[in-house]
Design a protein around this motif. Structure first.
Motif, PDB file in Angstrom:
ATOM      1  N   GLN A 120      35.121 -13.510  56.243  1.00  0.00           N
ATOM      2  CA  GLN A 120      34.199 -14.100  55.178  1.00  0.00           C
ATOM      3  C   GLN A 120      33.865 -15.659  55.302  1.00  0.00           C
ATOM      4  N   ASP A 121      34.941 -16.356  56.008  1.00  0.00           N
ATOM      5  CA  ASP A 121      34.790 -17.682  56.262  1.00  0.00           C
ATOM      6  C   ASP A 121      34.552 -18.049  57.738  1.00  0.00           C
ATOM      7  N   PRO A 122      33.329 -18.026  58.162  1.00  0.00           N
ATOM      8  CA  PRO A 122      32.862 -18.335  59.395  1.00  0.00           C
ATOM      9  C   PRO A 122      33.585 -19.758  60.092  1.00  0.00           C
ATOM     10  N   ARG A 123      33.877 -20.577  59.025  1.00  0.00           N
ATOM     11  CA  ARG A 123      34.333 -21.836  59.327  1.00  0.00           C
ATOM     12  C   ARG A 123      35.719 -21.786  59.974  1.00  0.00           C
ATOM     13  N   ARG A 124      36.525 -20.790  59.121  1.00  0.00           N
ATOM     14  CA  ARG A 124      38.008 -20.640  59.779  1.00  0.00           C
ATOM     15  C   ARG A 124      37.933 -20.126  60.998  1.00  0.00           C
ATOM     16  N   ALA A 125      37.238 -19.152  61.297  1.00  0.00           N
ATOM     17  CA  ALA A 125      37.095 -18.483  62.547  1.00  0.00           C
ATOM     18  C   ALA A 125      36.863 -19.242  63.643  1.00  0.00           C
TER      19      ALA A 125
END
Length: 343
Positions: A120-125
């Motif tokens: 849900q958080d592409p930034r984290r990935a």
């Protein structure tokens, strides 16, 4: 839109009208081939040495002067000549490497609206991706700097028969005597470098050959029980061969170019091995076969730095940046022995 609004009939209807599909993404699984943290090689063999500037010098003391007997009989009414303690210097130079990965803010909405915890958080990935790239690149630099033929002065090569000179029977040969062989090589390093080698880095196939060698298996097969059968692990192999640490170099990478089918290979030569003495942390008045000099370029207390910034107006994009500054430096050639064609 918040989860509370999404949970109402009107909210769900509104999201469907915008193109959202119920249950589009699973919330309890995703596929990602991130490496296992323990697979990374470089920091486990040679110590990380933080430095304040990108380049500089370090002192070296002359081994011959330190090891020579400079004590002499005092003459009557006189004195002996002062002993010589030679010093020199060597230089390091850290270079900056960079990786950048982009985030499409519009496409990211699909992930965010699905409420899938893993994505849900592409930034984290993308931050994890950038960090993994740093570790991957560090291992590649390690392989180029330390783990190939021609780096170390003392180099041995495996052969299928009749070894002579700096040749040895390959690890998968039943007539190879691993305990005696490594005892002799440790003796060589102790004699010339004044330190007992404490680490053995093994390519994956070299490790498998030693693990399955009849002599090694024979030494451990009676140490197990029904509940705990005897198994040759890295720790057991270290005990049998007399090292503080045996490390299997099992990190992998894709050698194919973008757009080509993935071609996964071991980063370090799977048929090679490196025996060395290295300190756990940087030490004063203590040698180490190698160091990984790292420059904290941004002053954040780490040799890897992560940053996030917006793309140009209208692109609806942002970027994750990773920076790393290192120098793989051989600091004591007489404290290591490299083995090629082990299998």
């Amino acid at each position: 839109m918040s989860r509370n609004v999404m949970s109402t009939n009107a909210g769900i209807a509104a999201e469907i009208a915008k193109g959202w599909k119920p249950n589009q993404y699973l919330t309890n699984m995703s596929q990602a081939y991130f490496a296992q943290p323990g697979d990374w090689v470089a920091p486990s063999i040679f110590p990380i040495c933080p430095v304040a500037t990108s380049s500089g010098f370090y002192y070296t003391f002359d081994k011959g002067d330190l090891a020579r007997d400079n004590v002499a009989r005092k003459p009557a009414f006189g004195k002996v000549n002062p002993a010589i303690m030679g010093t020199g210097e060597n230089q390091y130079g850290c270079k900056v490497d960079q990786v950048i990965v982009g985030i499409d803010q519009i496409a990211a909405l699909n992930y965010q609206r699905s409420h899938a915890p893993g994505v849900q958080d592409p930034r984290r990935a993308k931050v994890r991706f950038a960090n993994e790239q740093m570790s991957l690149h560090l291992d590649i630099l390690f392989a180029k700097g330390f783990f190939h033929s021609g780096v170390w002065g003392d180099e041995w090569q495996g052969t299928d028969s009749a070894p002579s000179g700096k040749k040895f029977l390959k690890f998968n040969d039943a007539n190879f005597d691993p305990v005696h062989f490594f005892d002799e090589r440790r003796r060589d390093i102790k004699r010339r470098g004044r330190r007992q080698p404490n680490r053995l880095a093994l390519g994956y196939d070299a490790y498998l050959a030693l693990k399955e060698h009849p002599d090694i298996v024979e030494r451990v097969k009676y140490t197990g029980s029904t509940a705990n059968p005897a198994i040759v692990t890295q720790q057991v192999l270290a005990q049998v061969l007399g090292f503080e640490q045996v490390k299997v170099l099992e990190s992998t990478y894709n050698v194919a170019k973008p757009g080509e089918e993935a071609d996964m290979q071991f980063i370090c030569d799977s048929n090679a091995a490196l025996m060395c003495y290295a300190t756990n942390t940087p030490q004063v008045d203590e040698p180490s076969a190698g160091y990984i000099f790292t420059w904290d370029m941004l002053g954040n207390g780490s040799y890897t730095a992560m940053d996030q910034y917006e793309g140009e107006n209208g692109t609806h994009s942002e970027f994750i940046e990773g920076l790393m500054s290192t120098d793989m430096r051989k600091t004591a050639d007489d404290l290591a022995t490299y083995f090629t064609d082990c299998v």
